[in-house]
Scaffold this motif. Structure first.
Motif, short mmCIF file in Angstrom:
data_model
loop_
_atom_site.label_atom_id
_atom_site.label_comp_id
_atom_site.label_asym_id
_atom_site.label_seq_id
_atom_site.Cartn_x
_atom_site.Cartn_y
_atom_site.Cartn_z
N ALA A 188 0.84 -1.20 0.00
CA ALA A 188 0.00 0.00 0.00
C ALA A 188 0.87 1.25 0.00
O ALA A 188 1.91 1.30 0.66
N VAL A 189 0.44 2.24 -0.76
CA VAL A 189 1.17 3.50 -0.83
C VAL A 189 0.62 4.41 0.25
O VAL A 189 -0.59 4.61 0.36
N LYS A 190 1.51 4.96 1.06
CA LYS A 190 1.08 5.88 2.10
C LYS A 190 1.09 7.29 1.51
O LYS A 190 2.13 7.80 1.12
N VAL A 191 -0.09 7.89 1.42
CA VAL A 191 -0.19 9.24 0.90
C VAL A 191 -0.66 10.16 2.02
O VAL A 191 -1.46 9.77 2.87
N THR A 192 -0.14 11.38 2.01
CA THR A 192 -0.51 12.34 3.04
C THR A 192 -1.39 13.45 2.49
O THR A 192 -1.71 14.37 3.20
N ALA A 193 -1.76 13.34 1.22
CA ALA A 193 -2.57 14.39 0.58
C ALA A 193 -4.02 14.30 1.06
O ALA A 193 -4.53 13.24 1.38
N VAL A 194 -4.64 15.44 1.11
CA VAL A 194 -6.05 15.52 1.50
C VAL A 194 -6.84 15.84 0.24
O VAL A 194 -6.37 16.58 -0.64
N ALA A 195 -8.06 15.30 0.15
CA ALA A 195 -8.90 15.53 -1.03
C ALA A 195 -9.06 17.02 -1.30
O ALA A 195 -9.27 17.80 -0.39
N GLY A 196 -8.93 17.39 -2.56
CA GLY A 196 -9.09 18.79 -2.95
C GLY A 196 -7.80 19.58 -2.94
O GLY A 196 -7.76 20.69 -3.45
N THR A 237 -3.76 20.22 -4.00
CA THR A 237 -2.86 19.93 -5.10
C THR A 237 -1.58 19.32 -4.54
O THR A 237 -1.00 19.84 -3.59
N VAL A 238 -1.14 18.23 -5.15
CA VAL A 238 0.10 17.56 -4.74
C VAL A 238 1.24 18.17 -5.53
O VAL A 238 1.20 18.17 -6.77
N THR A 239 2.25 18.68 -4.85
CA THR A 239 3.40 19.28 -5.53
C THR A 239 4.30 18.18 -6.07
O THR A 239 4.24 17.03 -5.63
N ALA A 240 5.15 18.55 -7.02
CA ALA A 240 6.09 17.59 -7.61
C ALA A 240 7.03 17.06 -6.54
O ALA A 240 7.36 15.87 -6.51
N SER A 241 7.44 17.92 -5.62
CA SER A 241 8.36 17.52 -4.56
C SER A 241 7.71 16.49 -3.64
O SER A 241 8.32 15.48 -3.28
N ALA A 242 6.46 16.71 -3.27
CA ALA A 242 5.75 15.76 -2.42
C ALA A 242 5.53 14.44 -3.14
O ALA A 242 5.65 13.36 -2.54
#
Length: 135
Positions: free
Chosen positions: A32-40, A42-47
């Motif tokens: 499983a990929v752990k993502v820290t983004a929240v809906a809505g 924008t995910v930066t290239a660095s993240a």
């Protein structure tokens, strides 16, 4: 004493080595990929690069090199006119739009619209089902 010259027997030719049929190994289950983004948000290239690096167990600089190489190859294929399938996400392609007649909305005058190209993305049925199911 005279020594006799020993004749060397010609070496027998060996048959070419047979290639062993490689059995396809069962793919390892995807972790499983752990993502820290929240809906809505924008995910930066660095993240994104940091998440890839963490998921693959590599340095962020190695992940950047890998991702840049991948995108360069995808761009090259798309620019040559190929459709590029990206896993279970979808397909990237160039769509050709024919020349057509349109209308100026202010005056109602007919206007000729030139032929053009556009970058297009078509989602896969797998991705569509996952997005629709996550409501």
């Amino acid at each position: 004493m005279a020594k006799k010259a020993a004749k060397k027997a010609p070496k027998a030719k060996k048959a070419p080595a047979r290639k062993k049929s490689a059995k396809k190994a069962a793919p390892a289950p995807a972790k499983a990929v752990k993502v820290t983004a929240v809906a809505g948000k924008t995910v930066t290239a660095s993240a994104l690069l940091q998440t890839i690096a963490d998921h693959m167990g590599m340095k962020k600089s190695e992940a950047k090199t890998m991702v840049e190489g991948y995108t360069d190859v995808v761009k090259a294929y798309v620019l040559k006119g190929a459709k590029v399938k990206i896993g279970d996400i979808g397909m990237v392609m160039v769509r050709h739009r024919k020349a057509r007649m349109g209308r100026n909305p202010q005056t109602g005058e007919p206007v000729k619209i030139k032929a053009s190209k556009k970058l297009a993305f078509r989602q896969s049925s797998v991705m569509k089902a996952q997005v629709m199911g996550s409501r």
